[in-house]
Motif scaffolding. Structure first.
Motif, PDB file in Angstrom:
ATOM      1  N   VAL A  19      27.855 -68.872 -63.766  1.00 43.08           N
ATOM      2  CA  VAL A  19      26.933 -68.909 -62.616  1.00 43.08           C
ATOM      3  C   VAL A  19      27.298 -70.097 -61.725  1.00 43.08           C
ATOM      4  N   ALA A  41      24.276 -54.962 -58.839  1.00 37.72           N
ATOM      5  CA  ALA A  41      23.336 -54.906 -57.715  1.00 37.72           C
ATOM      6  C   ALA A  41      23.931 -54.084 -56.569  1.00 37.72           C
ATOM      7  N   LYS A  62      32.808 -63.489 -57.007  1.00 36.46           N
ATOM      8  CA  LYS A  62      33.461 -64.090 -58.177  1.00 36.46           C
ATOM      9  C   LYS A  62      34.381 -63.011 -58.749  1.00 36.46           C
TER      10      LYS A  62
HETATM   11  P1  5GP Z   1      26.015 -58.556 -59.957  1.00 35.14           P
HETATM   12  O1  5GP Z   1      25.003 -57.453 -59.900  1.00 35.14           O
HETATM   13  O2  5GP Z   1      27.186 -58.322 -59.013  1.00 35.14           O
HETATM   14  O3  5GP Z   1      26.452 -58.865 -61.347  1.00 35.14           O
HETATM   15  O4  5GP Z   1      25.286 -59.868 -59.444  1.00 35.14           O
HETATM   16  C1  5GP Z   1      24.900 -59.952 -58.109  1.00 35.14           C
HETATM   17  C2  5GP Z   1      23.536 -60.563 -57.939  1.00 35.14           C
HETATM   18  O5  5GP Z   1      23.288 -61.568 -58.918  1.00 35.14           O
HETATM   19  C3  5GP Z   1      23.438 -61.229 -56.594  1.00 35.14           C
HETATM   20  O6  5GP Z   1      22.526 -60.493 -55.801  1.00 35.14           O
HETATM   21  C4  5GP Z   1      22.945 -62.636 -56.860  1.00 35.14           C
HETATM   22  O7  5GP Z   1      21.578 -62.730 -56.519  1.00 35.14           O
HETATM   23  C5  5GP Z   1      23.067 -62.838 -58.346  1.00 35.14           C
HETATM   24  N1  5GP Z   1      24.214 -63.692 -58.714  1.00 35.14           N
HETATM   25  C6  5GP Z   1      25.362 -63.287 -59.327  1.00 35.14           C
HETATM   26  N2  5GP Z   1      26.154 -64.318 -59.599  1.00 35.14           N
HETATM   27  C7  5GP Z   1      25.517 -65.405 -59.144  1.00 35.14           C
HETATM   28  C8  5GP Z   1      25.861 -66.816 -59.125  1.00 35.14           C
HETATM   29  O8  5GP Z   1      26.915 -67.260 -59.612  1.00 35.14           O
HETATM   30  N3  5GP Z   1      24.958 -67.653 -58.548  1.00 35.14           N
HETATM   31  C9  5GP Z   1      23.791 -67.206 -58.009  1.00 35.14           C
HETATM   32  N4  5GP Z   1      22.984 -68.115 -57.457  1.00 35.14           N
HETATM   33  N5  5GP Z   1      23.427 -65.899 -58.005  1.00 35.14           N
HETATM   34  C10 5GP Z   1      24.292 -65.010 -58.561  1.00 35.14           C
END
Ligand code: 5GP
Length: 190
Positions: A19, A132, A156
């Motif tokens: 994160v 998401a 990322k």
């Molecule tokens: P995913 O669904 O792609 O795994 O994660 C996307 C969502 O998770 C984003 O909308 C964001 O709110 C949150 N998120 C993912 N990685 C991070 C991170 O490293 N830092 C923060 N602050 N939010 C993250």
């Protein structure tokens, strides 16, 4: 976007579990002049795509979507998380595993705000595993609307979401792509 990379290096904090904490400018305290630059980049990229609506997710997506919308002159619709639903027939719902909270979130959007034929720009703050974004795409497709662009502030790359979405056939435009964040050392992809 060089300014974003600089801010990640100087103000970002790498936490356990892959994160990145950027609450000094994007996720808690909002650096509006910086977010305006983000809006200009997204406007520049998507101004000729025929966008008529921006969709994002509460809460961190709202600021970047709003600033970008001022340049594209379109409304913003934000997907709500975990709202109580009285009339399930009136909404699209997707269950998504939260990246940061390790729990499931129910994403909800009213059907009346996403219409067949809409030309949607999806914007979000982070792309990690792609859950998401995948859910947002599902909602737009269920409505029969078209996705004309996807913009992400921080991708990322090493968490694989970008590959997943690109394999699904979508182009993802990310302002900063992080290749690795091991031992607190952030490396960007060119
Ligand atoms: P995913 O669904 O792609 O795994 O994660 C996307 C969502 O998770 C984003 O909308 C964001 O709110 C949150 N998120 C993912 N990685 C991070 C991170 O490293 N830092 C923060 N602050 N939010 C993250």
């Amino acid at each position: 976007m060089d300014l974003l990379k600089q801010k990640i290096l100087t103000e970002g904090e790498v936490l356990d579990g892959g994160v990145l904490k950027v609450d000094n400018f994007l996720n808690h305290r909002l650096d509006i002049e910086f977010l305006n630059e983000v809006g200009l980049y997204f406007n520049d990229k998507f101004k000729n795509a025929g966008v008529n609506k921006i969709i994002t997710i509460e809460s961190s997506g709202i600021a970047i979507a709003t600033i970008t919308a001022q340049y594209l002159h379109v409304p913003v619709v934000f997907v709500k998380k975990n709202v109580h639903i009285n009339l399930p027939d009136d909404v699209y719902i997707e269950n998504v595993q939260s990246f940061t909270q390790k729990k499931d979130n129910k994403l909800v959007i009213a059907k009346k705000f996403i219409n067949k034929g809409d030309k949607i720009l999806i914007l979000d703050d982070f792309l990690a595993k792609g859950n998401a974004l995948n859910a947002l795409i599902n909602m737009v497709e269920k409505a029969g609307a078209n996705i004309v662009g996807i913009g992400i502030v921080i991708e990322k790359v090493f968490q694989g979401g970008g590959d997943r979405i690109r394999e699904r056939g979508f182009d993802v435009y990310s302002l900063a792509k992080i290749k690795s964040m091991e031992n607190n050392h952030i490396v960007f992809e060119d």
